[in-house]
Design an enzyme around this catalytic site. Structure first.
Site, PDB file in Angstrom:
ATOM      1  CG  ASP A  76       2.437  -6.938   7.530  1.00 62.43           C
ATOM      2  OD1 ASP A  76       1.652  -5.978   6.622  1.00 62.43           O
ATOM      3  OD2 ASP A  76       1.750  -7.782   8.177  1.00 62.43           O
ATOM      4  CG  ASP A  78      -0.376  -2.127   9.883  1.00 64.91           C
ATOM      5  OD1 ASP A  78       0.801  -1.723   9.535  1.00 64.91           O
ATOM      6  OD2 ASP A  78      -1.030  -3.050   9.047  1.00 64.91           O
ATOM      7  CG  ASP A 114      -3.595   0.441   7.841  1.00 62.90           C
ATOM      8  OD1 ASP A 114      -4.292   1.535   7.465  1.00 62.90           O
ATOM      9  OD2 ASP A 114      -3.730  -0.554   7.359  1.00 62.90           O
ATOM     10  CB  THR A 122       1.953   0.830   6.086  1.00 62.73           C
ATOM     11  OG1 THR A 122       0.535   0.726   6.847  1.00 62.73           O
ATOM     12  CG2 THR A 122       2.798   0.794   7.316  1.00 62.73           C
ATOM     13  N   GLY A 126       0.926  -1.153  -0.092  1.00 64.32           N
ATOM     14  CA  GLY A 126      -0.020   0.032  -0.077  1.00 64.32           C
ATOM     15  C   GLY A 126       0.862   1.203  -0.097  1.00 64.32           C
ATOM     16  NE  ARG A 134      -7.664  -4.277   5.575  1.00 62.38           N
ATOM     17  CZ  ARG A 134      -6.646  -4.754   4.711  1.00 62.38           C
ATOM     18  NH1 ARG A 134      -6.869  -6.031   4.125  1.00 62.38           N
ATOM     19  NH2 ARG A 134      -5.593  -4.134   4.307  1.00 62.38           N
ATOM     20  NE  ARG A 146      -1.938  -4.354  -2.301  1.00 58.77           N
ATOM     21  CZ  ARG A 146      -1.817  -3.788  -1.035  1.00 58.77           C
ATOM     22  NH1 ARG A 146      -0.881  -4.214  -0.086  1.00 58.77           N
ATOM     23  NH2 ARG A 146      -2.535  -2.702  -0.882  1.00 58.77           N
TER      24      ARG A 146
HETATM   25  P1  ADP Z   1       2.218  -4.240   2.730  1.00 62.75           P
HETATM   26  O1  ADP Z   1       3.790  -4.141   2.419  1.00 62.75           O
HETATM   27  O2  ADP Z   1       1.881  -2.881   2.557  1.00 62.75           O
HETATM   28  O3  ADP Z   1       1.936  -4.945   4.181  1.00 62.75           O
HETATM   29  P2  ADP Z   1       1.425  -6.308   1.097  1.00 62.75           P
HETATM   30  O4  ADP Z   1       0.959  -7.420   2.047  1.00 62.75           O
HETATM   31  O5  ADP Z   1       0.582  -6.256  -0.196  1.00 62.75           O
HETATM   32  O6  ADP Z   1       1.599  -4.796   1.306  1.00 62.75           O
HETATM   33  O7  ADP Z   1       2.789  -6.975   0.622  1.00 62.75           O
HETATM   34  C1  ADP Z   1       3.725  -6.383  -0.524  1.00 62.75           C
HETATM   35  C2  ADP Z   1       4.181  -7.285  -1.200  1.00 62.75           C
HETATM   36  O8  ADP Z   1       5.249  -8.310  -0.730  1.00 62.75           O
HETATM   37  C3  ADP Z   1       3.294  -8.528  -1.900  1.00 62.75           C
HETATM   38  O9  ADP Z   1       2.670  -8.238  -3.087  1.00 62.75           O
HETATM   39  C4  ADP Z   1       4.476  -9.751  -2.021  1.00 62.75           C
HETATM   40  O10 ADP Z   1       4.964  -9.414  -3.089  1.00 62.75           O
HETATM   41  C5  ADP Z   1       5.355  -9.562  -0.672  1.00 62.75           C
HETATM   42  N1  ADP Z   1       4.866 -10.238   0.142  1.00 62.75           N
HETATM   43  C6  ADP Z   1       3.760 -10.278   1.051  1.00 62.75           C
HETATM   44  N2  ADP Z   1       3.674 -11.110   2.006  1.00 62.75           N
HETATM   45  C7  ADP Z   1       4.660 -11.920   1.871  1.00 62.75           C
HETATM   46  C8  ADP Z   1       5.042 -12.996   2.547  1.00 62.75           C
HETATM   47  N3  ADP Z   1       4.570 -13.679   3.519  1.00 62.75           N
HETATM   48  N4  ADP Z   1       6.474 -13.670   1.914  1.00 62.75           N
HETATM   49  C9  ADP Z   1       6.961 -13.222   0.852  1.00 62.75           C
HETATM   50  N5  ADP Z   1       6.498 -12.021   0.189  1.00 62.75           N
HETATM   51  C10 ADP Z   1       5.375 -11.646   0.804  1.00 62.75           C
END
Ligand code: ADP
Length: 321
Positions: free
Chosen positions: A104, A131, A129, A127, A12, A173, A73
């Site tokens: 995260d 969080d 949030d 982020t 995000g 969330r 993503r």
């Molecule tokens: P944020 O970083 O804001 O939490 P996302 O959860 O969408 O956003 O994560 C961003 C990107 O990081 C994902 O599209 C994916 O490529 C990678 N990612 C997310 N979770 C994992 C995970 N558990 N293991 C490996 N890569 C991950």
């Protein structure tokens, strides 16, 4: 020649990412590093959207929300084959270190990369949030809260004119920080967050008592993860007879020119990230704790929980009397 370092934004988007990219590039160049940008986060690493950056590459972005590197993503990055492709592209340019700005999910991806391949990774929390429990604040949170406050100020004007109760849904969330900080600063009577249980009957009777005490309008700030907004409204309306109007801010909270606080964090986080790279560190994430910049092992940082500020929540309740 110094090390080659790439910067990306992922997940995000959040206001503050742009000034942070700028600061990483300029502080890195100042320290003799060669800086690269990656478009579209981990997807761009896999698709080889990697390009060299100089001071001018980050001109005129300090005041902009979003991320000029764009974000994405990337499901493919969740397995080692995808990460392997990304690493092969980084190696083509001789890049040894990556700064990943995100939440995260971004940190989990970064860790998978550093644990399985010869690339060092530093994470910067971006982020809205807020969080991530290991840090008091993340990039974008302050701007988002100020955006919500602007909305609350406007709502209060019209609520006051019509003796209304307003329910404002904000993002969050799993983390009620936007609701908590915007709620206390905006003078909300009720702040509903996923971290604290609430009793709708209590809220209904206190709404009616407040009206008896002379309050003519009321504000409820509701974090999206705190329940079913429509159900809450209809229950409260039925119990109290008070009309409740709802407003959902949505992605408006994700945009806007970064505030002073977010720009300062952006610069300080970037400075620490570059310093860590110069020390040869990996798998560290940057944060701020008690007003001091910190860095933490990524696994330990991701395991932490329970930072919700219950004292501040209590204070907000007292202020709403
Ligand atoms: P944020 O970083 O804001 O939490 P996302 O959860 O969408 O956003 O994560 C961003 C990107 O990081 C994902 O599209 C994916 O490529 C990678 N990612 C997310 N979770 C994992 C995970 N558990 N293991 C490996 N890569 C991950």
């Amino acid at each position: 020649m110094g090390k080659k370092v790439a910067v990306l934004t992922s997940g995000g988007d959040a206001p503050g990412m742009n000034p942070c990219i700028r600061a990483c590039v300029r502080f890195g160049l100042y320290k003799g590093l060669e800086m690269y940008g990656v478009r579209r986060g981990y997807q761009g690493l896999i698709d080889d959207e990697i390009f060299p950056m100089n001071s001018r590459s980050v001109s005129d972005i300090v005041q902009r929300g979003g991320t000029f590197l764009k974000s994405a993503r990337c499901p493919e990055f969740r397995d080692l084959e995808g990460i392997g492709k990304a690493v092969a592209n980084l190696k083509k340019y001789g890049i040894t270190d990556l700064i990943a700005i995100g939440g995260d999910g971004t940190f989990r991806g970064a860790k998978d990369m550093a644990d399985n391949f010869d690339i060092s990774v530093i994470g910067i929390p971006g982020t809205i949030d807020n969080d991530l429990a290991y840090t008091d604040f993340t990039l974008g949170f302050d701007t988002a809260v100020n955006t919500v406050l602007w909305a609350i100020n406007s709502l209060r004007d019209t609520m006051g004119s019509h003796d209304r109760c307003s329910l404002l849904e904000v993002m969050g969330r799993h983390c009620g920080d936007i609701a908590l900080y915007a709620g206390i600063c905006g003078g909300a009577e009720y702040i509903l967050v996923p971290e604290v249980e609430y009793d709708l009957d209590e809220i209904a009777s206190s709404l009616m008592q407040a009206r008896e005490r002379g309050k003519t309008s009321n504000m409820i700030v509701f974090a999206e993860g705190a329940g079913d907004k429509e159900q809450i409204c209809s229950y409260l309306k039925e119990k109290t007879g008070i009309k409740i109007t709802t407003t959902t801010l949505g992605h408006i909270q994700r945009g806007g020119s970064p505030t002073m606080q977010d720009r300062i964090l952006a610069n300080k986080f970037a400075e620490r990230a570059v310093e860590l790279i110069l020390l040869g560190a990996t798998n560290r994430v940057i944060g701020i704790k008690n007003n001091r910049i910190i860095d933490e092992n990524v696994s330990e940082a991701l395991e932490m929980s329970g930072k919700f500020d219950k004292k501040l929540y209590k204070l907000a309740q007292i202020m709403s009397l």
